[in-house]
Design an enzyme around this catalytic site. Structure first.
Site, PDB file in Angstrom:
ATOM      1  N   HIS A 197       0.952  -1.171   0.032  1.00 48.72           N
ATOM      2  CA  HIS A 197       0.131  -0.022   0.067  1.00 48.72           C
ATOM      3  C   HIS A 197       0.981   1.241   0.083  1.00 48.72           C
ATOM      4  CE1 HIS A 197      -2.466   3.025   2.452  1.00 48.72           C
ATOM      5  NE2 HIS A 197      -3.125   2.766   1.172  1.00 48.72           N
TER       6      HIS A 197
ATOM      7  N   GLU B 107       2.253   1.648  -3.500  1.00 51.42           N
ATOM      8  CA  GLU B 107       1.043   2.369  -4.118  1.00 51.42           C
ATOM      9  C   GLU B 107       1.033   3.807  -4.201  1.00 51.42           C
ATOM     10  OE1 GLU B 107      -3.270   3.512  -3.793  1.00 51.42           O
ATOM     11  OE2 GLU B 107      -2.642   1.433  -3.027  1.00 51.42           O
ATOM     12  N   HIS B 108       1.135   4.291  -2.971  1.00 54.31           N
ATOM     13  CA  HIS B 108       1.319   5.763  -3.012  1.00 54.31           C
ATOM     14  C   HIS B 108       2.527   6.619  -3.337  1.00 54.31           C
ATOM     15  CE1 HIS B 108      -1.959   6.749   0.439  1.00 54.31           C
ATOM     16  NE2 HIS B 108      -2.305   5.469   0.191  1.00 54.31           N
TER      17      HIS B 108
ATOM     18  N   GLU C 217      -4.527   8.296   7.092  1.00 54.72           N
ATOM     19  CA  GLU C 217      -5.735   7.416   6.128  1.00 54.72           C
ATOM     20  C   GLU C 217      -6.156   6.314   7.465  1.00 54.72           C
ATOM     21  OE1 GLU C 217      -5.861   4.257   2.430  1.00 54.72           O
ATOM     22  OE2 GLU C 217      -4.132   5.260   2.947  1.00 54.72           O
TER      23      GLU C 217
END
Length: 417
Positions: free
Chosen positions: A46, A49-50, A126
């Protein structure tokens, strides 16, 4: 027509040409997700991905966004347990330019340490957002219970502790190990120049390693687990889950039919009983989550404080009735029509076509035509559906999670049914 090609080094390209369209969409699917992570680097897929959006050798993070906006393209990415997907949609004449930006992100990202520090803070925000949304975070907690002991147990977003330990060297090492040509599927749908797209893919993936040894952990323990979490909120959130079917199961559509009847629509049994008849919840539904080798069928309800026992009892009664009486032929045919309609409606969006193409090729190693899907749905028998009903009918076999300011013992509530 759906076509599949294996490009130089092993990257698989799946295409669905639609010349009548004026746009095209593409997705890059990589077998990199939380199922491939150790606890020390939990959340790294993740995080990566960022970071692909945070600057390349050619573009800063602002320029990436400005270039996509200038092209009128929509682009985004998401990370799951078994794969990460980067996707773009643009009008046909500008589609190659949008792909160039996407491929630049994939092959030229810098992973600058100062940008990583900033993005680490963004991801922590987040995390806070997810934690502040009980109906979101409860499914993470439930997955940890249902899939305990397996690679599907881990959270996609990771933890604050694991995030603090992920730096540039860990990201570069992970990409080298996981982002290999044989673990990447590129899917495209719409009106586009295929030969140009192949040239762009080959140039982008040129420096990626060709293959990897996929290492996955064991299967779930298959023993119910229970979690109670205290939170100062105005509802009690309850989620129940049981291990069920994998993506490739022959009973995949039988499960979909049962889900629709039990808790997949406003006319479903749970919605009518728990919400409409008893007024216990605003939101109540069921849903399957299927992965390559396993799956989970879960039920969620946001319940009025003090009425938790009544809600669990109602859910247990609906499950038991489903197992004892099954469903009728009329119900079966009605749901088949709804599933077919839903599938066809979804095909009206290029993004949905791309997701279908890429996910099926990456996780199942094949693709399905519209005609095949229709046939498989129609072929589901009443016997298969009622057999699945029996397999999920005993609430005492479910793992469960509660989030509430009331002091609850969710295990006692379930075992008392």
């Amino acid at each position: 027509m759906i076509k599949t090609k294996t490009l130089a080094g092993g990257v698989r390209l799946v295409t669905e040409k639609l010349p009548e369209m004026q746009a095209a969409a593409i997705g890059i699917f990589v077998a990199a997700g939380s199922a491939y992570e150790s606890s020390e680097i939990s959340g790294i897929s993740h995080f990566i991905e960022h970071m692909f959006f945070k600057g390349t050798r050619k573009r800063g993070f602002r320029q990436i966004a400005e270039d996509m906006d200038r092209l009128g393209a929509s682009f985004n990415a998401f990370t799951g347990k078994e794969y990460t997907c980067f996707h773009v949609k643009a009008i046909s004449e500008l589609f190659p330019d949008a792909c160039e930006v996407l491929f630049d992100m994939m092959s030229g990202s810098l992973f600058d340490e100062s940008e990583m520090d900033k993005e680490r803070g963004v991801i922590i925000e987040e995390m806070k957002m997810v934690e502040d949304t009980p109906d979101d975070v409860i499914i993470d907690y439930l997955s940890a219970n249902v899939f305990a002991g397996s690679d599907l147990e881990s959270s996609i977003i990771g933890s604050r502790k694991s995030l603090r330990g992920i730096h540039r060297k860990e990201i570069v090492k992970y990409i080298k190990k996981q982002y290999t040509k044989d673990s990447i599927v590129v899917a495209a749908a719409g009106n586009f120049n295929e030969s140009l797209l192949i040239k762009q893919i080959n140039e982008c993936m040129e420096d990626f390693a060709e293959s990897k040894r996929i290492s996955r952990r064991s299967e779930p323990l298959m023993k119910p687990k229970y979690t109670n979490r205290a939170r100062d909120i105005n509802q009690t959130h309850i989620a129940l889950g049981i291990p069920t079917l994998s993506l490739g199961s022959k009973n995949y559509y039988a499960q979909a039919i049962v889900n629709d009847i039990l808790g997949g629509s406003m006319s479903s049994r749970l919605f009518q009983n728990i919400r409409e008849d008893r007024g216990l919840a605003y939101t109540v539904f069921s849903s399957p989550l299927s992965y390559t080798n396993s799956g989970m069928f879960f039920i969620y309800a946001g319940i009025s404080l003090g009425r938790e026992a009544e809600a669990v009892q109602g859910i247990g009664e609906e499950l038991a009735a489903l197992g004892e009486s099954g469903i009728s032929e009329d119900e079966l045919e009605n749901v088949k029509r709804r599933l077919k309609a839903s599938y066809i409606f979804g095909l009206e969006r290029l993004e949905n076509r791309v997701m279908r193409l890429g996910k099926n090729r990456l996780l199942l190693g094949r693709n399905y035509s519209e005609e095949q899907i229709m046939r498989e749905i129609q072929a589901v028998s009443l016997k298969e559906v009622n057999s699945f009903c029996e397999s999920i009918a005993d609430i005492r076999k479910y793992s469960a999670v509660s989030i509430s300011k009331n002091k609850l013992d969710i295990k006692a509530l379930i075992k008392g049914q």
